[in-house]
Design a protein around this motif. Sequence first.
Motif, PDB file in Angstrom:
ATOM      1  N   ASP A 191     -40.071 -29.608   2.831  1.00  0.00           N
ATOM      2  CA  ASP A 191     -40.101 -28.342   2.074  1.00  0.00           C
ATOM      3  C   ASP A 191     -39.940 -28.592   0.571  1.00  0.00           C
ATOM      4  OD1 ASP A 191     -40.423 -27.027   4.440  1.00  0.00           O
ATOM      5  OD2 ASP A 191     -38.332 -26.421   4.645  1.00  0.00           O
ATOM      6  N   VAL A 192     -40.754 -29.501   0.057  1.00  0.00           N
ATOM      7  CA  VAL A 192     -40.688 -29.873  -1.358  1.00  0.00           C
ATOM      8  C   VAL A 192     -41.563 -28.924  -2.170  1.00  0.00           C
ATOM      9  CG1 VAL A 192     -40.975 -31.712  -3.034  1.00  0.00           C
ATOM     10  CG2 VAL A 192     -40.349 -32.274  -0.670  1.00  0.00           C
ATOM     11  N   LYS A 193     -40.955 -28.256  -3.154  1.00  0.00           N
ATOM     12  CA  LYS A 193     -41.646 -27.289  -4.008  1.00  0.00           C
ATOM     13  C   LYS A 193     -41.443 -27.661  -5.469  1.00  0.00           C
ATOM     14  CE  LYS A 193     -39.881 -23.859  -0.722  1.00  0.00           C
ATOM     15  NZ  LYS A 193     -38.955 -22.701  -0.567  1.00  0.00           N
ATOM     16  N   ILE A 194     -42.426 -27.341  -6.272  1.00  0.00           N
ATOM     17  CA  ILE A 194     -42.336 -27.574  -7.716  1.00  0.00           C
ATOM     18  C   ILE A 194     -42.540 -26.248  -8.439  1.00  0.00           C
ATOM     19  CG2 ILE A 194     -43.379 -28.726  -9.711  1.00  0.00           C
ATOM     20  CD1 ILE A 194     -44.091 -31.053  -7.941  1.00  0.00           C
ATOM     21  N   GLN A 195     -41.703 -26.015  -9.425  1.00  0.00           N
ATOM     22  CA  GLN A 195     -41.853 -24.826 -10.274  1.00  0.00           C
ATOM     23  C   GLN A 195     -41.769 -25.252 -11.736  1.00  0.00           C
ATOM     24  OE1 GLN A 195     -38.892 -21.311 -10.603  1.00  0.00           O
ATOM     25  NE2 GLN A 195     -40.534 -20.535  -9.265  1.00  0.00           N
ATOM     26  N   VAL A 196     -42.730 -24.808 -12.509  1.00  0.00           N
ATOM     27  CA  VAL A 196     -42.789 -25.153 -13.931  1.00  0.00           C
ATOM     28  C   VAL A 196     -42.748 -23.860 -14.742  1.00  0.00           C
ATOM     29  CG1 VAL A 196     -44.083 -26.297 -15.758  1.00  0.00           C
ATOM     30  CG2 VAL A 196     -44.140 -27.224 -13.421  1.00  0.00           C
ATOM     31  N   GLU A 197     -41.807 -23.779 -15.656  1.00  0.00           N
ATOM     32  CA  GLU A 197     -41.748 -22.649 -16.584  1.00  0.00           C
ATOM     33  C   GLU A 197     -42.138 -23.141 -17.975  1.00  0.00           C
ATOM     34  OE1 GLU A 197     -38.676 -19.284 -18.393  1.00  0.00           O
ATOM     35  OE2 GLU A 197     -37.984 -20.712 -16.868  1.00  0.00           O
ATOM     36  N   PHE A 198     -43.134 -22.488 -18.573  1.00  0.00           N
ATOM     37  CA  PHE A 198     -43.649 -22.913 -19.875  1.00  0.00           C
ATOM     38  C   PHE A 198     -42.973 -22.136 -20.996  1.00  0.00           C
ATOM     39  CE2 PHE A 198     -46.974 -24.108 -16.901  1.00  0.00           C
ATOM     40  CZ  PHE A 198     -47.270 -25.400 -17.300  1.00  0.00           C
ATOM     41  N   ASN A 199     -42.755 -22.837 -22.095  1.00  0.00           N
ATOM     42  CA  ASN A 199     -42.137 -22.252 -23.280  1.00  0.00           C
ATOM     43  C   ASN A 199     -43.237 -21.585 -24.122  1.00  0.00           C
ATOM     44  OD1 ASN A 199     -40.812 -21.641 -25.638  1.00  0.00           O
ATOM     45  ND2 ASN A 199     -40.196 -23.747 -26.119  1.00  0.00           N
ATOM     46  N   PRO A 200     -43.235 -20.252 -24.260  1.00  0.00           N
ATOM     47  CA  PRO A 200     -44.310 -19.574 -24.992  1.00  0.00           C
ATOM     48  C   PRO A 200     -44.367 -19.939 -26.476  1.00  0.00           C
ATOM     49  CG  PRO A 200     -42.549 -18.038 -24.447  1.00  0.00           C
ATOM     50  CD  PRO A 200     -42.253 -19.306 -23.711  1.00  0.00           C
ATOM     51  N   ALA A 201     -43.271 -20.508 -27.004  1.00  0.00           N
ATOM     52  CA  ALA A 201     -43.296 -20.940 -28.400  1.00  0.00           C
ATOM     53  C   ALA A 201     -44.127 -22.210 -28.574  1.00  0.00           C
ATOM     54  CB  ALA A 201     -41.867 -21.168 -28.904  1.00  0.00           C
ATOM     55  N   ARG A 202     -44.316 -22.978 -27.496  1.00  0.00           N
ATOM     56  CA  ARG A 202     -45.045 -24.240 -27.586  1.00  0.00           C
ATOM     57  C   ARG A 202     -46.342 -24.247 -26.780  1.00  0.00           C
ATOM     58  NH1 ARG A 202     -44.555 -26.159 -31.643  1.00  0.00           N
ATOM     59  NH2 ARG A 202     -45.321 -28.156 -30.855  1.00  0.00           N
ATOM     60  N   VAL A 203     -46.450 -23.373 -25.782  1.00  0.00           N
ATOM     61  CA  VAL A 203     -47.625 -23.346 -24.907  1.00  0.00           C
ATOM     62  C   VAL A 203     -48.151 -21.915 -24.842  1.00  0.00           C
ATOM     63  CG1 VAL A 203     -48.538 -23.818 -22.597  1.00  0.00           C
ATOM     64  CG2 VAL A 203     -46.699 -25.254 -23.540  1.00  0.00           C
ATOM     65  N   ALA A 204     -49.443 -21.751 -25.148  1.00  0.00           N
ATOM     66  CA  ALA A 204     -50.047 -20.420 -25.115  1.00  0.00           C
ATOM     67  C   ALA A 204     -50.673 -20.118 -23.755  1.00  0.00           C
ATOM     68  CB  ALA A 204     -51.107 -20.295 -26.207  1.00  0.00           C
TER      69      ALA A 204
END
Length: 654
Positions: A474-487
């Motif tokens: 049950d391996v999951k990956i979650q990525v949250e992007f920083n809107p100041a650096r990534v559009a």
Amino acid sequence: MDNNELKHRLRDIEVPAPGESARKQAIAAAAREFRAHHKETSGQAKGSAPAGRPNAMDNEPARRTMQTRQWIFRGATAATVLLATGSLVFLMRPAYQDSGRRPAPISERAAGQVVKNEPGQKQRGLELRDGLAGNIKPNAPDAGAGIQRKTLVAAETPSAGLSGKSRTDLQVIQPEPEYVGRDEFTDFETNPVKPVAEMPVSTFSIDVDTASYAFVRRQLNSGVLPQKNAVRVEEMINYFDYGYETPDSADAPFLPGVAVYPAPWNPEAKLLHIGIKGYELPKSAKPRANLVFLIDTSGSMQSPDRLPLLKQAFRMLVETLEPEDSVAIVTYAGSAGTALAPTKLSEKGKILAALDMLRSGGSTAGAAGIRQAYALAEAGFDPEGVNRVLLATDGDFNVGITNHQELEDFISRKRESGIFLSVLGFGQGNYHDNLMQKLAQNGNGNAAYIDSLNEARKVLVDEAGSTLFPIAKDVKIQVEFNPARVAEYRLIGYETRRLRREDFNNDRVDAGEIGSGHAVTALYEIKTPESASRLVDEPRYQRAQPTGPGAAASNEYAFVKIRYKLPQAETSRLITRPVTHADERVDFDAVDDDLRFATAVAAFGQILRGAPYTGEFTFDDVIEIARSAKGEDPFGYRAEFLNLVRLAGTARAM
């Protein structure tokens, strides 16, 4: 013998009611006579005979006319004798003799003037080794793609003029490709670009399957481009091993590595590379294995690249197991049966002998076989070991439980008891990848495709640990992007593994499994707010502002979270890792070989799928990157990849 004598002999012969075998032989004999005549006369001039009554055999048109009649009468005589005696054997077989499948309706098999069977009529496909309308090849569903064939179809239809008996109408179907793309794959769309201002979080289940790459390789080696949905980019990437950092203990089974570097197909974009490699269990620490081989022995498995290859593959696997491991064999073809009760590897000869005895024939009762396989796995359940069913098939479950959802639910329930399911696919032409992927995912296992002995060795010998021995589930990956650096961003691949944001923290939501030594790679293409090639416009009335605990961390591109469970656990653990400027490489050529090679494979997969995001990037560009990043290649897999890219440049679409 003149023509009149032939007629009288035919008239005097008493013809019994034709049997099915004699009928086929008669057709073959008549076809043989016709072909012999056609060959003898094909080089002669064509045209109208001269005017006037022929009065001598030196009149060429008349001689040819009489010769033709004699050939026809001879063929008819041979056919009649065959019908009467039924004693001769001709090397011919029905198109679906041993496959356990009904042929498709004639109107679906090929274009041309074809009469559909009325209700109650029979339909059989007949194919001669040499026959009407040229060389008619025997049915070979797995022959190389693009080979043309002509099929002689015999349709038995009632005829009013034959006193209630049936007559045989012959129709020659127009040529169709030997491989016509009847393999089935899950339909999915390429991941779109997402604006960080609206959707800053991306969540997916890891995928360590490799079936897509092996199937694509087979298609390219056959000279054709694969179906779009056969190309799952993440499986292409994860086919290869990478030298990612590995942990020192099974308690923390992997360490996430991250990097940011330029995207070679778009100078204004960057790639966020996430790589993890599972802890590799030492041989002394590998648990005992309680394995059940669930083997499809239906008629469709008779070709050399199916059951014969399957048996060789399992022999390889048996040679890697330890004396205390246990193997059972269940077969299914019409009905399920136990070919071998659970047997310790100390009796290896008994296991190998049971494999050698397997033969194909009958229809496919896959669901019944699965029930029996799980029953044997439960009977020999080892609470301290690995309990796994290995399903080997072409994926065609056409008898038994026809409701695939019911089958998936059954496997999911068994997964909760600690018995996992892995799937090995064989053959092409009716390969049901869509079902096999679902079964493997629901069974906490992996799916591989075996197209050669080399692939069998890779999956079941070289990578046996990652195939059989899980270190995390049950391996999951979650990525949250920083809107100041990534559009904006897009996830490359994993379309069939996407999860909802709330699924990440929900331990009841199933996800992928990682085996001993497995490497997993994920790639995001990202664009900064300064990028001129952004595909999503900035909102007019809302401007995203970083909020939350990471708001001050303006040097972060993203925050990576990985959630997993240990094999025997029911509660997940969490690993986190920020992605900062320190992880960025400005020059693509300075990036590690493993990362650049994974990027080349990702580009190749996207081009094969026809994804719209790689611009003018070509196969030659892929070759240039892959060649420079090949690095150490002890088994030649990366060199083979280069050859596949070259083949793709010359392959034709199906």
